[in-house]
Design a protein around this motif. Structure first.
Motif, PDB file in Angstrom:
ATOM      1  N   LEU A   1       0.837  -1.209   0.000  1.00  0.00           N
ATOM      2  CA  LEU A   1       0.000   0.000   0.000  1.00  0.00           C
ATOM      3  C   LEU A   1       0.870   1.257   0.000  1.00  0.00           C
ATOM      4  CD1 LEU A   1      -2.774  -1.080   2.522  1.00  0.00           C
ATOM      5  CD2 LEU A   1      -3.077  -0.648   0.081  1.00  0.00           C
ATOM      6  N   GLN A   2       1.938   1.242   0.766  1.00  0.00           N
ATOM      7  CA  GLN A   2       2.838   2.399   0.805  1.00  0.00           C
ATOM      8  C   GLN A   2       3.562   2.591  -0.525  1.00  0.00           C
ATOM      9  OE1 GLN A   2       4.992   1.182   4.325  1.00  0.00           O
ATOM     10  NE2 GLN A   2       4.041   2.822   5.519  1.00  0.00           N
ATOM     11  N   ALA A   3       3.963   1.507  -1.137  1.00  0.00           N
ATOM     12  CA  ALA A   3       4.674   1.595  -2.416  1.00  0.00           C
ATOM     13  C   ALA A   3       3.784   2.155  -3.513  1.00  0.00           C
ATOM     14  CB  ALA A   3       5.204   0.216  -2.824  1.00  0.00           C
ATOM     15  N   GLY A   4       2.504   1.836  -3.441  1.00  0.00           N
ATOM     16  CA  GLY A   4       1.568   2.326  -4.443  1.00  0.00           C
ATOM     17  C   GLY A   4       1.220   3.793  -4.283  1.00  0.00           C
ATOM     18  N   SER A   5       1.467   4.347  -3.126  1.00  0.00           N
ATOM     19  CA  SER A   5       1.227   5.769  -2.824  1.00  0.00           C
ATOM     20  C   SER A   5      -0.205   6.221  -3.063  1.00  0.00           C
ATOM     21  CB  SER A   5       2.170   6.657  -3.644  1.00  0.00           C
ATOM     22  OG  SER A   5       3.505   6.354  -3.338  1.00  0.00           O
ATOM     23  N   GLN A   6      -1.146   5.303  -3.126  1.00  0.00           N
ATOM     24  CA  GLN A   6      -2.539   5.670  -3.364  1.00  0.00           C
ATOM     25  C   GLN A   6      -3.328   5.819  -2.071  1.00  0.00           C
ATOM     26  OE1 GLN A   6      -4.513   2.889  -5.945  1.00  0.00           O
ATOM     27  NE2 GLN A   6      -6.439   3.995  -5.898  1.00  0.00           N
ATOM     28  N   PHE A   7      -2.856   5.153  -0.997  1.00  0.00           N
ATOM     29  CA  PHE A   7      -3.593   5.130   0.254  1.00  0.00           C
ATOM     30  C   PHE A   7      -2.733   5.584   1.422  1.00  0.00           C
ATOM     31  CE2 PHE A   7      -5.490   1.822  -2.401  1.00  0.00           C
ATOM     32  CZ  PHE A   7      -6.827   2.193  -2.356  1.00  0.00           C
ATOM     33  N   LYS A   8      -3.396   6.069   2.442  1.00  0.00           N
ATOM     34  CA  LYS A   8      -2.780   6.315   3.735  1.00  0.00           C
ATOM     35  C   LYS A   8      -2.951   5.019   4.526  1.00  0.00           C
ATOM     36  CE  LYS A   8      -3.131   9.359   7.721  1.00  0.00           C
ATOM     37  NZ  LYS A   8      -3.880  10.468   8.323  1.00  0.00           N
ATOM     38  N   VAL A   9      -1.937   4.609   5.285  1.00  0.00           N
ATOM     39  CA  VAL A   9      -1.973   3.318   5.970  1.00  0.00           C
ATOM     40  C   VAL A   9      -1.981   3.507   7.479  1.00  0.00           C
ATOM     41  CG1 VAL A   9      -0.827   1.094   6.264  1.00  0.00           C
ATOM     42  CG2 VAL A   9      -0.741   2.253   4.046  1.00  0.00           C
ATOM     43  N   ARG A  10      -2.930   2.838   8.128  1.00  0.00           N
ATOM     44  CA  ARG A  10      -2.998   2.780   9.593  1.00  0.00           C
ATOM     45  C   ARG A  10      -2.663   1.346  10.003  1.00  0.00           C
ATOM     46  NH1 ARG A  10      -8.518   4.512  11.880  1.00  0.00           N
ATOM     47  NH2 ARG A  10      -7.623   6.584  11.578  1.00  0.00           N
ATOM     48  N   ALA A  11      -1.485   1.162  10.569  1.00  0.00           N
ATOM     49  CA  ALA A  11      -1.064  -0.153  11.058  1.00  0.00           C
ATOM     50  C   ALA A  11      -1.675  -0.366  12.435  1.00  0.00           C
ATOM     51  CB  ALA A  11       0.455  -0.225  11.126  1.00  0.00           C
ATOM     52  N   LEU A  12      -2.312  -1.508  12.618  1.00  0.00           N
ATOM     53  CA  LEU A  12      -2.935  -1.843  13.892  1.00  0.00           C
ATOM     54  C   LEU A  12      -2.076  -2.883  14.598  1.00  0.00           C
ATOM     55  CD1 LEU A  12      -6.577  -2.035  12.537  1.00  0.00           C
ATOM     56  CD2 LEU A  12      -5.415  -0.081  13.588  1.00  0.00           C
ATOM     57  N   SER A  13      -1.681  -2.576  15.811  1.00  0.00           N
ATOM     58  CA  SER A  13      -0.745  -3.426  16.535  1.00  0.00           C
ATOM     59  C   SER A  13      -1.080  -3.438  18.021  1.00  0.00           C
ATOM     60  CB  SER A  13       0.680  -2.892  16.331  1.00  0.00           C
ATOM     61  OG  SER A  13       1.596  -3.570  17.155  1.00  0.00           O
ATOM     62  N   ARG A  14      -0.756  -4.531  18.692  1.00  0.00           N
ATOM     63  CA  ARG A  14      -0.920  -4.586  20.143  1.00  0.00           C
ATOM     64  C   ARG A  14       0.208  -3.826  20.829  1.00  0.00           C
ATOM     65  NH1 ARG A  14      -0.954 -10.729  20.765  1.00  0.00           N
ATOM     66  NH2 ARG A  14       0.265 -10.424  18.891  1.00  0.00           N
ATOM     67  N   ASN A  15       1.254  -3.508  20.092  1.00  0.00           N
ATOM     68  CA  ASN A  15       2.407  -2.823  20.666  1.00  0.00           C
ATOM     69  C   ASN A  15       2.854  -1.704  19.735  1.00  0.00           C
ATOM     70  OD1 ASN A  15       4.712  -2.048  21.973  1.00  0.00           O
ATOM     71  ND2 ASN A  15       5.658  -4.059  21.998  1.00  0.00           N
ATOM     72  N   GLN A  16       2.034  -0.653  19.653  1.00  0.00           N
ATOM     73  CA  GLN A  16       2.323   0.401  18.683  1.00  0.00           C
ATOM     74  C   GLN A  16       3.598   1.164  19.010  1.00  0.00           C
ATOM     75  OE1 GLN A  16       0.336   0.989  21.194  1.00  0.00           O
ATOM     76  NE2 GLN A  16       0.082   3.142  21.574  1.00  0.00           N
ATOM     77  N   GLY A  17       3.993   1.241  20.248  1.00  0.00           N
ATOM     78  CA  GLY A  17       5.216   1.948  20.610  1.00  0.00           C
ATOM     79  C   GLY A  17       6.461   1.324  20.012  1.00  0.00           C
ATOM     80  N   LYS A  18       6.421   0.042  19.779  1.00  0.00           N
ATOM     81  CA  LYS A  18       7.554  -0.695  19.223  1.00  0.00           C
ATOM     82  C   LYS A  18       7.649  -0.530  17.703  1.00  0.00           C
ATOM     83  CE  LYS A  18       9.294  -5.437  19.315  1.00  0.00           C
ATOM     84  NZ  LYS A  18       8.989  -6.799  19.752  1.00  0.00           N
ATOM     85  N   HIS A  19       6.587  -0.047  17.078  1.00  0.00           N
ATOM     86  CA  HIS A  19       6.519   0.000  15.612  1.00  0.00           C
ATOM     87  C   HIS A  19       6.107   1.374  15.096  1.00  0.00           C
ATOM     88  CE1 HIS A  19       6.876  -4.338  15.739  1.00  0.00           C
ATOM     89  NE2 HIS A  19       5.910  -4.352  16.633  1.00  0.00           N
ATOM     90  N   ARG A  20       6.536   2.428  15.718  1.00  0.00           N
ATOM     91  CA  ARG A  20       6.089   3.789  15.390  1.00  0.00           C
ATOM     92  C   ARG A  20       6.294   4.181  13.930  1.00  0.00           C
ATOM     93  NH1 ARG A  20       4.742   6.396  20.030  1.00  0.00           N
ATOM     94  NH2 ARG A  20       5.780   5.715  21.918  1.00  0.00           N
ATOM     95  N   GLU A  21       7.320   3.711  13.292  1.00  0.00           N
ATOM     96  CA  GLU A  21       7.656   4.114  11.920  1.00  0.00           C
ATOM     97  C   GLU A  21       7.078   3.185  10.857  1.00  0.00           C
ATOM     98  OE1 GLU A  21       9.160   7.042  11.527  1.00  0.00           O
ATOM     99  OE2 GLU A  21       9.188   7.180  13.713  1.00  0.00           O
TER     100      GLU A  21
END
Length: 129
Positions: A28-48
């Motif tokens: 999705l990021q490579a296509g640059s068509q959408f904004k992506v919301r990653a859903l995680s149980r540990n969002q602090g570990k995956h901020r980027e």
């Protein structure tokens, strides 16, 4: 004409830190068509990881509608790896919350019970739902 990042349709991705969900985020990021919301149980570990990283729990259905707010689409990879996980219950809660949040497109990545389909010939516990 390229849309501004903030004007792009939002896709929420469960399993964004795993192999399958991570591949969806990258595509999705490579296509640059959408904004992506990653859903995680540990969002602090995956901020980027994506445009947004939001804490979400499939086993807490009351929290799901909020993580889907503003999303145009959802990609759901249910958490089958933890013992006692009820994949169907997780998916049902996610579908209901997405519907309540007005999500237009929903993809659930799953497989049928391989043992049941093969009449017990094949044992594949990670494919049981």
């Amino acid at each position: 004409m390229q849309m501004e990042r903030t004007n792009k349709k939002l896709i929420a991705v469960f399993g964004a830190t795993g192999q399958q969900g991570g591949a969806v985020v990258r595509a999705l990021q490579a296509g640059s068509q959408f904004k992506v919301r990653a859903l995680s149980r540990n969002q602090g570990k995956h901020r980027e990881l994506a445009d947004e990283v939001v804490k979400a729990y499939l086993d807490r259905p009351e929290t799901l509608k909020a993580v889907f707010e503003g999303a145009h689409g959802v990609f759901l990879a249910t958490n089958i790896w933890e013992e006692g996980t009820d994949e169907l219950k997780q998916a049902t809660a996610a579908v209901r919350a997405a519907k309540d949040a007005g999500v237009k497109h929903f993809i659930w990545s799953t497989l049928p019970d391989v043992e049941a389909v093969s009449g017990g010939k094949f044992h594949a516990p990670h494919f049981i739902c």
